[in-house]
Scaffold this motif. Sequence first.
Motif, mmCIF file in Angstrom:
data_model
loop_
_atom_site.group_PDB
_atom_site.id
_atom_site.type_symbol
_atom_site.label_atom_id
_atom_site.label_comp_id
_atom_site.label_asym_id
_atom_site.label_seq_id
_atom_site.Cartn_x
_atom_site.Cartn_y
_atom_site.Cartn_z
ATOM 1 N N ALA A 274 -68.172 -58.226 46.115
ATOM 2 C CA ALA A 274 -67.586 -59.289 46.940
ATOM 3 C C ALA A 274 -66.302 -59.814 46.300
ATOM 4 O O ALA A 274 -65.329 -60.129 47.003
ATOM 5 N N HIS A 275 -66.266 -59.888 44.991
ATOM 6 C CA HIS A 275 -65.054 -60.392 44.341
ATOM 7 C C HIS A 275 -63.929 -59.369 44.459
ATOM 8 O O HIS A 275 -62.763 -59.723 44.612
ATOM 9 N N LEU A 276 -64.255 -58.070 44.447
ATOM 10 C CA LEU A 276 -63.227 -57.047 44.662
ATOM 11 C C LEU A 276 -62.694 -57.098 46.089
ATOM 12 O O LEU A 276 -61.498 -56.895 46.339
ATOM 13 N N GLU A 277 -63.598 -57.377 47.035
ATOM 14 C CA GLU A 277 -63.171 -57.490 48.426
ATOM 15 C C GLU A 277 -62.221 -58.669 48.602
ATOM 16 O O GLU A 277 -61.201 -58.571 49.299
ATOM 17 N N LEU A 282 -54.550 -58.864 47.117
ATOM 18 C CA LEU A 282 -53.715 -58.997 45.931
ATOM 19 C C LEU A 282 -53.437 -57.633 45.306
ATOM 20 O O LEU A 282 -52.291 -57.303 44.975
ATOM 21 N N PHE A 283 -54.473 -56.826 45.154
ATOM 22 C CA PHE A 283 -54.287 -55.501 44.568
ATOM 23 C C PHE A 283 -53.367 -54.629 45.413
ATOM 24 O O PHE A 283 -52.558 -53.855 44.895
ATOM 25 N N ILE A 284 -53.478 -54.773 46.745
ATOM 26 C CA ILE A 284 -52.600 -54.005 47.637
ATOM 27 C C ILE A 284 -51.144 -54.435 47.448
ATOM 28 O O ILE A 284 -50.238 -53.599 47.403
ATOM 29 N N SER A 285 -50.937 -55.736 47.291
ATOM 30 C CA SER A 285 -49.566 -56.229 47.129
ATOM 31 C C SER A 285 -48.936 -55.778 45.813
ATOM 32 O O SER A 285 -47.708 -55.774 45.669
ATOM 33 N N LEU A 286 -49.761 -55.379 44.842
ATOM 34 C CA LEU A 286 -49.265 -54.919 43.547
ATOM 35 C C LEU A 286 -49.443 -53.409 43.355
ATOM 36 O O LEU A 286 -49.372 -52.913 42.232
ATOM 37 N N SER A 287 -49.647 -52.707 44.444
ATOM 38 C CA SER A 287 -49.891 -51.260 44.346
ATOM 39 C C SER A 287 -48.684 -50.507 43.795
ATOM 40 O O SER A 287 -48.832 -49.425 43.214
ATOM 41 N N PHE A 296 -56.871 -50.470 37.373
ATOM 42 C CA PHE A 296 -56.151 -51.665 37.826
ATOM 43 C C PHE A 296 -56.722 -52.236 39.119
ATOM 44 O O PHE A 296 -56.256 -53.289 39.565
ATOM 45 N N THR A 297 -57.679 -51.574 39.726
ATOM 46 C CA THR A 297 -58.190 -52.052 41.006
ATOM 47 C C THR A 297 -59.693 -52.325 41.006
ATOM 48 O O THR A 297 -60.216 -52.843 41.997
#
Length: 472
Positions: A274-277, A282-287, A296-297
């Motif tokens: 759930a925390h990754l979801e 945020l992770f997409i914006s820093l891909s 990193f993800t």
Amino acid sequence: MNSRTLGPIMALFSTAAALTATSNVLYKTFYPASINSTGWYTNISPGSFNDSIYQADTYSSATNAPYGTYDYCSMPHPRADVYKLPEPVANKSVRAELVYLQYIQRHQRRTSYNSLPGGENQPYDCDNVEAFLYASPNGGLPQPQPMQVFGKTYTDPSNPFAANYVKSTCQLPQITVGGVLDGFQHGKDLWSVYGEKLGFLPPAPNSKTWFRSSESVLTQQSAGGVLRGIWPYHTGPVPLHQQPEAIDTTNESFDCDRRMTVLQEIENTTEWQAHLEAAAPLFISLSWASQNESDFTFSFNSFADNFQARLCNGYNLPCNVKNLSQCATMAQAQEIFRGGDWEWTYWYRTNPQAKLYTQTVEGPFIAEIIQRLQAVQNGTSKIIYEHDFLHDNDIGPIAGALGITALRWPGMGSNIALELWKVQGSSIFARVLYSGQPMVTIYGTLDWIPLSQLIQILQPYAPKDIVQICNS
């Protein structure tokens, strides 16, 4: 430890006193009530992160944050102007003297472990640090002393592997000049409390002092800075003890297969997923920086390490090497840092397997701590001051074992002080300072408890069958 065991311990503390002791900035920054929620790191509204510090100048010995602030680059530590005696000693209801101090700290500021897969647009410069590398025969032997050589990192232009590597004059990770200077100040402040104010530390290292580091050069170099700050005029070498790297009980060095399987189970829980979801946008914006690599993800750890190291040493957040107008923002960094906080408290405090995970990460070293405490209790200890120079992944599980109410990422120079006080004509009492203040835990504030109770709190995290557990 079951509820029946905890009952007598809990009775020792006052919840009201704990709340009073933590009603200042320390409560807000070290023990945030909302840390167990993903809202803790997705809330990046203006002002929501102003009570934390993540930036420092290259040559600063410390940041200027008010004492008690969560300051990742230079965590608070005991110092004379803010140090307070245990309340029963201060109000003279008991007569007691400090008889033992075990001080456990993370190393000082450094460069990063994790380089961005998308490339680094700003190199680290370590030409301002001389990392000495030499060995000497024992002082009693007549051989000549070695040349004081130091490592100076460079990259040969003909090196075929250099094209995609970060250009740097540092061996990543490496202590920075700010880390060295911060270490001097850290040691100076410790002397101001335990040397000058309490008259406890000896005027020079002696047979009653013991120093330990992990196998890492980072911790060894931090020791040199901090100990020089404590004893600025001492001459001659000082032994810094390390266990063999393959079986070192710190820094997750000893072999333990169960540790990895437990971590995998923790990071496959519903809460972790759930925390990754929640972190996915945020992770997409820093891909562009991560290239979507799993390191990193699947955790905030790698991004946080990269960003923290930059900001704590006077560098900017990274930019896209293919488009220098696209850079990480402070709002993104704050969310990364908060995500790291959530992960640390989940690893060592709130997940159902936190106890087992702590055992496999730090159990043997916690057993060493208990043995030291018991030696003082039994009157057999020859050591009055032990100083351990370790890592965040040592500070975190120890704090978790002590029951800290909320575990944010242990910042640079973060520290746990175990003070033992002998009451005149009575027994030994303990208190635990976390970054200079009595630690707030699920058992209350650890400011004045019987030593036997402190041992009782730690004991379940140091199982005698740890080898069997690791091989199971």
